[in-house]
Design an enzyme around this catalytic site. Structure first.
Site, short mmCIF file in Angstrom:
data_model
loop_
_atom_site.label_atom_id
_atom_site.label_comp_id
_atom_site.label_asym_id
_atom_site.label_seq_id
_atom_site.Cartn_x
_atom_site.Cartn_y
_atom_site.Cartn_z
N GLY A 1 81.99 12.05 16.56
CA GLY A 1 81.18 10.93 16.10
C GLY A 1 80.04 11.40 15.22
N SER A 2 78.96 10.63 15.22
CA SER A 2 77.84 10.94 14.32
C SER A 2 77.04 12.14 14.85
CB SER A 2 76.92 9.73 14.23
OG SER A 2 76.31 9.51 15.50
N GLY B 1 75.95 13.25 18.59
CA GLY B 1 76.30 14.60 19.03
C GLY B 1 75.10 15.37 19.55
N GLU C 1 82.48 17.43 17.26
CA GLU C 1 83.02 17.22 15.90
C GLU C 1 82.20 16.11 15.29
OE1 GLU C 1 85.20 19.09 14.73
OE2 GLU C 1 86.49 19.77 16.36
N CYS D 1 85.68 11.94 8.72
CA CYS D 1 84.65 13.00 8.74
C CYS D 1 84.89 13.92 7.57
CB CYS D 1 84.75 13.83 10.01
SG CYS D 1 84.51 12.86 11.47
C1 UN1 Z 1 88.09 12.96 11.29
O1 UN1 Z 1 87.77 12.44 10.24
O2 UN1 Z 1 87.44 12.81 12.33
O3 UN1 Z 1 91.66 16.15 7.95
C2 UN1 Z 1 89.29 13.73 11.46
C3 UN1 Z 1 91.78 14.95 8.16
C4 UN1 Z 1 92.38 14.51 9.45
C5 UN1 Z 1 91.38 14.50 10.53
C6 UN1 Z 1 90.10 13.90 10.22
N1 UN1 Z 1 93.48 15.38 9.81
O4 UN1 Z 1 91.41 14.12 7.37
#
Ligand code: UN1
Length: 508
Positions: A239-240, A244, A261, A295
């Protein structure tokens, strides 16, 4: 809209019902899930009450005692069966992801494919939970290490990958011998219920306890119970960065472990030798895929001054071809943002760009009219900006791409690294020296660094995660399994004396 997929997944299509995902739950308050696609109520879940949470943890503790005794390759067999079931349900589950979260159907299916892939990976891993053996300095001693499961793994996942990220964690944790408690995002709770219902089928068919994989639904309060709970030795949270930091500090305060993450602010460096077709596809998919809500989404293009105008012009043309609309219609490239709160954050970022002296190359805006009634559809936009602008340093979870100019590669790398986040990065080049420099110790400071590939779309076989404010965690492939286990060093003396290490004499 045809929503038969809800029925196929055990979630009623019309007259949206309330689901718990857990047989024993009677339920607290309702948490409703509305689709950003058309604003319709899909269904609701019950928020897990404190008593139900206690029930889940007690069931998990009991299930762990059973599960840890199942040989690891046999645990892999359970995961294999789940992978097979996912193959069968790839279509409806992918559709649910697309409908509840708003990403394109291709990406919804892609997410389920990531689940299938991680199941396959975990099955292989179940026969490879290796420890090392070392040579003891003492005669007739044997020294080695082995890996044991941790116990209960708490998984807190985000709306943007409402099913895949759970499976990266849970499928690996399962073969390691852990049991998992999952709190899905309150913005995509039905995805959680659907995955849970499918897994319960596997547990039932194999006569295994329900507590091996459990679900707790609700808002941040459930997350707080988990992060404060000493019975949960590992919290894996996606998450953000803001979230985190709270999770990290809380869990560290009780000496628990975290796998975090968090945010990304991912850039692509575009050099003069870059293949322009690769640049356009990589940048475009990276920036507008999942409507900029990965992300790993590409947020910054760092372009060499000699090709800046050319890239700018071609990019603007490519943006002009994007089709925005219902993500379940495969004709469209870009679906809605998750909710109107995300639309507000997008509009705020655009106004900040203007306030800080940036200029729009491709204008943004909210779409309205037929098909856009949910109020969540926005135009992907591109701005010319400067690296140090506060808004460029900040991760806005929306399709906003910043163009930045550079003169030499060292400067480009400094710009790429000059943000608080450190998840994914890429360079587009056909110059071997540039590529190697970017990957060297003096190059990208991110957890992921690619050459002639965009920043998103990582394969599950590699360790996924990033540095700095991204949180430092690694999950899915490589040796990420070690995060879900505890290491034990064992020394066995089979001599008839007790020689001490470090040459210490202790004679009576
Ligand atoms: C995410 O954005 O939390 O590389 C994960 C990617 C994906 C995973 C992203 N396999 O865009």
């Amino acid at each position: 809209m045809n929503t038969d997929f809800l029925q196929q997944l055990g979630l009623a299509p019309h007259n949206p019902g309330t689901f718990t995902g857990m047989e024993s739950f009677s339920g607290g308050e309702k948490l409703e899930s509305y689709s950003p696609v058309n604003g319709a109520l899909i269904g609701s879940v019950t928020q897990t009450t404190r008593e139900e949470y206690e029930q889940v943890i007690r069931a998990s503790e009991a299930a762990f005692k059973v599960w840890r005794e199942v040989p690891a390759p046999k645990r892999g067999e359970i995961v294999r069966q789940y992978g097979d079931l996912l193959r069968e349900y790839k279509d409806p589950l992918g559709r649910l992801v697309s409908y509840e979260m708003g990403k394109s159907l291709q990406e919804g299916w892609g997410e389920v494919q990531e689940m299938i892939d991680i199941c396959d990976f975990a099955v292989g891993q179940s026969r490879q939970l290796y420890g090392l053996s070392m040579h003891s300095e003492r005669p007739h001693h044997r020294m080695y290490e082995q890996w044991h499961p941790l116990g209960i793994v708490g998984i807190i996942s985000a709306f943007n990958f409402p099913v895949a990220v759970w499976s990266w964690n849970s499928m690996i944790a399962l073969v390691c011998g852990d049991v998992c408690v999952w709190k899905p995002s309150e913005k995509a709770p039905l995805c959680g219920v659907a995955c849970q219902l499918l897994f319960q089928r596997i547990l039932k068919a194999n006569n295994l306890p329900e507590g091996i994989i459990t679900l707790v639904n609700g808002d941040y309060r459930i997350g707080e119970w988990m992060t404060n709970d000493t019975r949960v030795p590992l919290i894996s949270a996606t998450g953000s960065t803001r979230m985190g930091k709270i999770v990290g500090q809380t869990v560290a305060g009780r000496m628990g472990r975290t796998l975090l993450e968090l945010g990304g602010n991912n850039a692509i460096i575009i050099t003069p030798s870059a293949d322009i077709n690769i640049v356009l596809t990589g940048a475009l998919f990276g920036a507008v895929g999942t409507a900029g809500q990965r992300c790993t989404s590409t947020r910054r293009l760092i372009i060499h001054e000699s090709i800046y105008e050319e890239v700018k012009e071609k990019l603007a043309r490519a943006y002009g071809q994007l089709r925005i609309g219902n993500p379940l219609d495969q004709h469209n490239h870009v679906g809605p943002l998750i909710d109107t709160g995300a639309v507000k954050a997008y509009l705020h970022a655009i106004s900040e760009i203007g306030r800080e002296g940036g200029s729009m190359l491709v204008e943004g805006g909210v779409l309205d009219g037929p098909g856009f009634e949910s109020g969540c559809y926005v135009k992907p936009c591109v701005a010319e900006a400067r690296p140090e602008m506060a808004i460029v340093q900040h991760e806005t979870f929306a399709p906003i791409l910043y163009l930045l100019k550079y003169k030499d590669l060292d400067e480009a790398i400094a710009i790429q690294n000059g943000v608080p986040q450190g998840l994914s990065s890429a360079i587009m080049t056909n110059d071997m020296r540039e590529a190697e420099k970017f990957l060297s110790v003096a190059g990208s400071d991110c957890g992921i660094a690619n050459v002639n590939i965009g920043t998103s779309g990582a394969e599950i076989g590699g360790a996924f995660g990033g540095e700095k404010e991204t949180g430092g965690g690694r999950e899915s492939g490589s040796d990420s399994w070690k995060a879900y286990m505890r290491r034990q060093t064992n020394t066995i003396n089979y001599s008839k004396t007790v020689p001490l290490a470090q040459g210490i004499q202790f004679d009576l």
